[in-house]
Write a protein that holds these residues in place. Structure first.
Motif, short mmCIF file in Angstrom:
data_model
loop_
_atom_site.label_atom_id
_atom_site.label_comp_id
_atom_site.label_asym_id
_atom_site.label_seq_id
_atom_site.Cartn_x
_atom_site.Cartn_y
_atom_site.Cartn_z
N TYR A 1 0.85 -1.19 0.00
CA TYR A 1 0.00 0.00 0.00
C TYR A 1 0.89 1.24 0.00
O TYR A 1 0.94 2.00 0.98
CB TYR A 1 -0.94 -0.01 1.20
N PRO A 2 1.63 1.47 -1.11
CA PRO A 2 2.61 2.57 -1.14
C PRO A 2 1.99 3.95 -1.05
O PRO A 2 2.67 4.91 -0.67
CB PRO A 2 3.31 2.37 -2.50
N HIS A 3 0.71 4.09 -1.39
CA HIS A 3 0.04 5.40 -1.34
C HIS A 3 -0.56 5.69 0.03
O HIS A 3 -1.13 6.78 0.23
CB HIS A 3 -1.08 5.45 -2.40
N VAL A 4 -0.42 4.76 0.96
CA VAL A 4 -1.03 4.92 2.29
C VAL A 4 0.03 5.40 3.29
O VAL A 4 1.18 4.95 3.28
CB VAL A 4 -1.63 3.58 2.77
N VAL A 5 -0.38 6.33 4.16
CA VAL A 5 0.47 6.75 5.28
C VAL A 5 0.32 5.68 6.36
O VAL A 5 -0.57 5.75 7.21
CB VAL A 5 0.06 8.13 5.80
N TRP B 1 -3.29 11.47 -1.98
CA TRP B 1 -3.74 12.72 -1.39
C TRP B 1 -5.01 12.55 -0.58
O TRP B 1 -5.22 13.25 0.42
CB TRP B 1 -3.92 13.79 -2.47
N ALA B 2 -5.84 11.59 -0.98
CA ALA B 2 -7.02 11.30 -0.16
C ALA B 2 -6.58 10.79 1.21
O ALA B 2 -7.14 11.17 2.25
CB ALA B 2 -7.90 10.27 -0.86
N ASP B 3 -5.55 9.92 1.24
CA ASP B 3 -5.09 9.37 2.51
C ASP B 3 -4.32 10.41 3.32
O ASP B 3 -4.39 10.43 4.56
CB ASP B 3 -4.20 8.14 2.27
#
Length: 403
Positions: free
Chosen positions: A74-78, A357-359
């Motif tokens: 999940y590379p787009h997740v913080v 950006w949503a995350d």
């Protein structure tokens, strides 16, 4: 059911115990480690009852393995950070030993918070490996390794190369890197100041302990003032003895700040992944442009730039029309593939940015709420401590007045 509470509405998660154990590591050497008991309870919404469904023990290294897996898939997740493995930013009277019972207790709370963060995340909560982490004690590591996530992990060298060679970095992610650096810097400074203040506070309380001892000793030699001095000394002793519990409570507030100190690195991980994607995109575009130029040069018979192929042609003669046509055909196929690949990378990049950006917005909202709550609670605790100090001296004043 809301997305954000998918798991939390189905099960209750807690890390209820920590236990010191001795075993052998991969090198067959004896080691001492801490294991943590994870308990999960299924929630039956029909009658509001909770039923114990599972409990298992996990080591800190297994929590690390779970988080590394989540970072890759999940590379787009913080991705929520883990609590520190060894104590940092502690005031010098507090033990920094990672086997210290107080530190282990705070880490237990931190590990539980990590699981609750993942369980409340709208994307991470649905991951099968996370579910197995909570429910499958045997062979869980093998299941994780079978996903092949290590092979998908980007190397540090590649990430460093991308950082310095991206020609058109996204301004938003550049600003996010600066934001994460500033967040880490501010919280680090805040934690260092807190440690210094805690050290001075410890000294103030110990001074009260000295007052208590002196008043008690003095009361033994004073007949008329003895009772008043003894009472004042008692108030001082009670106040001084409370410092250890107070500073232990302070460490829990510090741990809340440390979580966001480590979140800064999670933000940078998202930025690095975007840099890698942008770097791959630029390399694919550059390769496609090069192939189109080669194809044009072959079709027109003109060479615009110096190349080894051009020098070879001049030295050993021109290609036959058949050879040229064959090369053009190969290049055209490669150009078609390159265009499809570039289109796919562009779509992947836009999707990554949208999801990231949503995350990030979700994270910032969470951060603002949590830090506001933690700082207000810390201020309330400091006010309460000051009121107790005032009350101690008010009581001492009354004792002196009655002498």
């Amino acid at each position: 059911m809301t997305e954000n509470n998918f798991w939390l509405k189905k099960i209750e998660i807690s890390v209820s115990e920590a236990e010191k154990r001795t075993g052998r590591n991969a090198m067959n050497m004896q080691e001492t480690y801490t294991a943590y008991l994870i308990e999960t309870r299924s929630v039956d919404h029909t009658d509001g009852q909770s039923v114990l469904t599972d409990s298992l023990w996990r080591r800190y290294s297994e929590f690390e393995l779970l988080r590394n897996y989540l970072l890759v898939y999940y590379p787009h997740v913080v991705v929520p950070p883990l609590p520190e493995k060894r104590a940092e930013f502690v005031w010098h009277k507090l033990s920094a030993d990672n086997m210290d019972p107080d530190f282990v207790e705070r880490r237990r709370i931190g590990l539980e918070n990590f699981l609750l963060r993942v369980a409340s995340h709208p994307i991470l909560c649905r991951d099968k490996i996370f579910y197995l982490f909570l429910t499958q004690e045997g062979n869980w590591k093998e299941t994780v390794n079978e996903t092949g996530f290590q092979l998908k992990a980007d190397s540090r060298l590649k990430a460093l190369n991308a950082t310095f060679r991206v020609k058109n970095p996204d301004k938003r992610f550049t600003e996010l890197k600066h934001y994460s650096d500033e967040l880490q810097s501010v919280i680090s400074h805040l934690l260092r100041v807190r440690a210094r203040v805690a050290d001075r506070l410890y000294g103030v309380y110990k001074v009260h302990g000295n007052y208590g001892r002196v008043f008690s000793e003095w009361s033994a030699i004073e007949k008329e003032m003895g009772d008043g001095l003894q009472s004042a000394g008692h108030h001082m002793d009670v106040y001084a003895s409370s410092i250890d519990d107070i500073l232990e409570d302070e460490e829990h507030y510090a741990d809340q700040l440390k979580e966001y100190l480590f979140y800064a690195e999670a933000l940078r991980a998202v930025c690095r992944k975007h840099e890698l994607m942008q770097y791959d995109l630029e390399m694919a575009a550059q390769d496609l442009a090069s192939k189109k130029q080669q194809c044009e040069e072959l079709a027109t018979g003109t060479v615009r730039t110096f190349s080894l192929k051009g020098m070879t042609t001049k030295l050993f003669g021109q290609e036959t029309p058949e050879q040229r046509e064959a090369r053009i055909k190969v290049l055209e196929e490669q150009i078609n593939e390159g265009e499809q690949q570039l289109k796919s990378k562009n779509l992947e990049g836009r999707e990554f940015v949208k999801n990231a950006w949503a995350d990030i917005e979700r994270f910032k909202e969470q951060k603002n709420h949590d830090l506001k709550e933690a700082l207000i609670s810390y201020a309330v605790m400091q006010i309460s401590m000051c009121k107790k100090g005032i009350q101690v001296w008010t009581n001492a004043k009354e004792c002196f007045s009655k002498m």
